[in-house]
Design an enzyme around this catalytic site. Structure first.
Site, PDB file in Angstrom:
ATOM      1  N   SER A 116      -9.933  -1.020   6.907  1.00 36.44           N
ATOM      2  CA  SER A 116      -9.390  -0.765   5.360  1.00 36.44           C
ATOM      3  C   SER A 116      -8.560  -1.983   4.961  1.00 36.44           C
ATOM      4  O   SER A 116      -8.275  -1.868   3.768  1.00 36.44           O
ATOM      5  CB  SER A 116      -8.432   0.351   5.403  1.00 36.44           C
ATOM      6  OG  SER A 116      -9.362   1.569   5.719  1.00 36.44           O
ATOM      7  N   SER A 128      -9.735   1.289   2.759  1.00 35.31           N
ATOM      8  CA  SER A 128      -8.699   2.260   2.009  1.00 35.31           C
ATOM      9  C   SER A 128      -7.743   1.448   1.116  1.00 35.31           C
ATOM     10  O   SER A 128      -7.043   2.143   0.166  1.00 35.31           O
ATOM     11  CB  SER A 128      -8.254   3.318   2.655  1.00 35.31           C
ATOM     12  OG  SER A 128      -7.377   2.822   3.754  1.00 35.31           O
ATOM     13  N   LYS A 179       0.989  -1.202   0.229  1.00 34.46           N
ATOM     14  CA  LYS A 179      -0.191   0.067  -0.008  1.00 34.46           C
ATOM     15  C   LYS A 179       0.742   1.270   0.077  1.00 34.46           C
ATOM     16  O   LYS A 179       1.821   1.420   0.640  1.00 34.46           O
ATOM     17  CB  LYS A 179      -0.745   0.021   1.198  1.00 34.46           C
ATOM     18  CG  LYS A 179      -1.874   1.061   1.490  1.00 34.46           C
ATOM     19  CD  LYS A 179      -3.050   0.921   2.600  1.00 34.46           C
ATOM     20  CE  LYS A 179      -3.926   1.982   2.749  1.00 34.46           C
ATOM     21  NZ  LYS A 179      -4.974   1.548   3.768  1.00 34.46           N
TER      22      LYS A 179
END
Lengths: 94, 485
Positions: free
Chosen positions: B177, B153, B78
């Site tokens: 997330s 996310s 990420k």
């Protein structure tokens, strides 16, 4: 109304944000909805409850106080928008 | 060997160690897959192709290393995990050109375990969002249906794994997330206990809530990645010094005898879409067939979790994001001729709408006159939520429920911020309590034909047992199909 456009503008200024008029209006409406939703916490009596700020005990991590150079000056300055090889350069303050 | 990109991390790691495949071949195959699928899925913000291939060639020359469990395995991170020499943007304009000069601890651990880091995954800007629609750069789509969101996310991490562009990815979970995108994309995602994995080198959103975790195509893969990243780190004062167990030891038995699973009525009732309920209940019936017993439990404060979470997360975010001032790194407005004006213009132009909204909200709830009414109150309710879980875990070993009330929704469907926040109803309590949880794919929804995730939650540091339960279920349920791309 829990939060007015004037208050949004004031808080934005404190947070170093400069919002256009229409955005202030939009945010004021949205933040008002959110704050109204958050007011449901008022239903709970928490007068005797100790706040929980973190799920773990924060401990001070100590290491031997030895001078060492983990990163070079060049590395530390490498992402600066403006620098002179020695220092970060910022607009004048006074 | 054309299908090697859809193998699991465990399978490819074994083939690499046995030299049945070269690292270069595997890396190239992932890069080819990225090239063919990325125009549609848009999961990645940057790909370090040359570096990955050069590393692969050097590894092939040196030969496999049995002490490196991820030797030669291509992974994705990420884009809020700092990586030396590769961009770390947090999907924000304000960090568009930021290239860190150090690796975060998890990145260092993956590299030491032999992983090849292919690229950085798209996300909601500064991890603020539940759909990856808040990225400043691109909109990731769900590999199962290009009109739908991948969740957020860590939506880029979820989509890249589901699209078989890599063998696993790291995400971060502040309010769900990892678990939401894992659920929406039909993969496994685990949020470890707060403190289990070092947060050093992760750009903070809500510091007391954030935790890094693996996203993979199987439970065993998830255990392998967690094994590498878990453990105490002196560089992070919130990292807990507790021994790391063998996460693979409890896998493979397929037996759930003696395991008691709590089913909170607050998670299984009103508001749940029928197809999600059906798929999750079928998985629970399977758990019972395997020997588990299910018991009703109460999580009475569930209804207050979203308000509590957003007050705390926004307060912490407003504080964490104050470091972005255009002085040492990040975007700077060049026209300002005075310092405060430079801060203000840089932040106004650099942050997107959702980030600005949360900064203002966070500043408001921390401001004089409102602190007690909002922030302190939320911290008090946070303790009640934690105690709720502690009480429930005296009655059961693990808790199960859906990850999300619905399957992946359509792009643009949740335009109102409050409606978007309400999606997190089943995931955020766990972050407030600091406990571990995971999403396990349990099939496709009857109507939407989109993946459904079952959420398992456990007491602090119960990841080994949780992985064992998930592994037994995964083996007993019909295999999850791979999305056609």
């Amino acid at each position: 109304m829990k939060i007015s456009p004037e208050e949004v503008a004031k808080v934005a200024k404190l947070a170093r944000l400069d919002l256009a008029e229409d955005k202030i209006e939009l945010f004021a409406g949205q933040l008002d909805d959110i704050l109204n939703y958050m007011d449901k916490l008022g239903e709970l009596d928490t007068s005797e409850v100790e706040p929980l700020y973190s799920p773990v005990q924060h401990t001070t991590v100590l290491r031997a106080d030895e001078v060492r150079k983990d990163y070079t000056r060049e590395e530390v300055l490498s992402n600066a928008p403006e620098q002179d090889g020695q220092f970060f350069i910022v607009p004048r303050i006074v | 060997m054309s299908d090697i990109h859809c193998m699991t991390l465990t399978e490819i790691a074994a083939k690499l160690q046995a030299r049945e495949l070269s690292v270069e071949y595997v890396v190239q195959s992932c890069l080819d897959r990225i090239e063919s699928t990325e125009p549609r899925v848009q999961a990645l913000l940057s790909v370090q192709a040359e570096e990955a291939l050069a590393q692969a060639r050097a590894m092939d020359e040196a030969g496999p290393d049995a002490d490196k469990p991820l030797w030669g395995v291509p992974l994705v991170l990420k884009d809020l995990l700092t990586t030396k020499g590769a961009p770390t943007t947090c999907a924000s304009r304000i960090l568009e050109n930021f290239v860190p000069f150090y690796d975060g601890t998890v990145v260092e651990r993956l590299r030491n375990a032999g992983a090849v880091l292919l690229g950085k995954a798209n996300m909601d800007e500064f991890a603020m969002g539940s759909s990856t629609e808040n990225s400043a750069f691109q909109r990731t789509t769900n590999p199962w249906d290009m009109d739908r969101v991948p969740g957020g996310s860590s939506g880029g991490s979820g989509a890249t794994v589901a699209a078989c562009q890599c063998y696993g990815a790291l995400g971060t979970d502040t309010g769900g997330s990892i678990r939401t995108p894992a659920s929406f994309c039909g993969i496994v995602g685990l949020k470890p206990t707060y403190g289990r994995v070092s947060r050093f080198g992760m750009v903070a959103y809500g510091s007391s809530l954030d935790q890094i975790g693996p996203m993979t195509r199987s439970v065993e893969d998830c255990a392998r990645m967690l094994q590498v990243i878990a453990g105490h780190d002196p560089k992070d004062s919130t990292s807990v010094d507790v021994e790391v167990p063998d996460y693979l030891a409890g896998l493979g038995s397929g037996d759930l005898s003696g395991v008691k699973i709590g089913m909170p009525e607050e998670y299984w009732g009103e508001g749940l879409s029928p197809e999600v309920e059906k798929a999750c209940r079928a998985a629970m019936a399977k758990a019972e067939e395997l020997g588990a017993t299910t018991v009703p439990v109460k999580l009475s404060y569930t209804d207050y979790a979203i308000a509590t979470y957003y007050i705390i997360a926004m307060a912490e975010a407003s504080s964490n994001l104050s470091r972005f001032d255009g002085v040492r790194y990040g975007y700077r407005n060049k026209e300002a001729d005075e310092l405060i004006d430079m801060y203000t213009r840089s932040r106004t132009e650099g942050f997107g709408d959702e980030v600005q909204r949360r900064i203002i909200m966070g500043t408001y709830v921390l401001s004089s006159g409102y602190y007690d009414a909002y922030y302190r109150k939320a911290a008090q309710v946070r303790r009640l939520i934690r105690e709720d879980f502690d009480k429930a875990f005296t009655q059961c070993d693990f808790i199960a429920g859906p990850v999300c009330p619905t399957t992946a929704f359509r792009i643009g469907e949740k335009a109102d911020p409050l409606q978007m926040y309400l999606i997190d109803i089943f995931t955020i309590s766990l972050n407030l309590a600091g406990l571990p949880g995971m999403s396990l794919p349990v099939g496709l929804g009857e109507n939407s034909q989109m993946p459904v995730g079952l959420q398992l939650m456990g007491p602090a540091f119960s990841e080994a047992g949780m992985l064992s339960v998930a592994d037994a279920l995964e083996r007993a349920l019909p295999p999850m199909p791979v999305p056609e791309m």
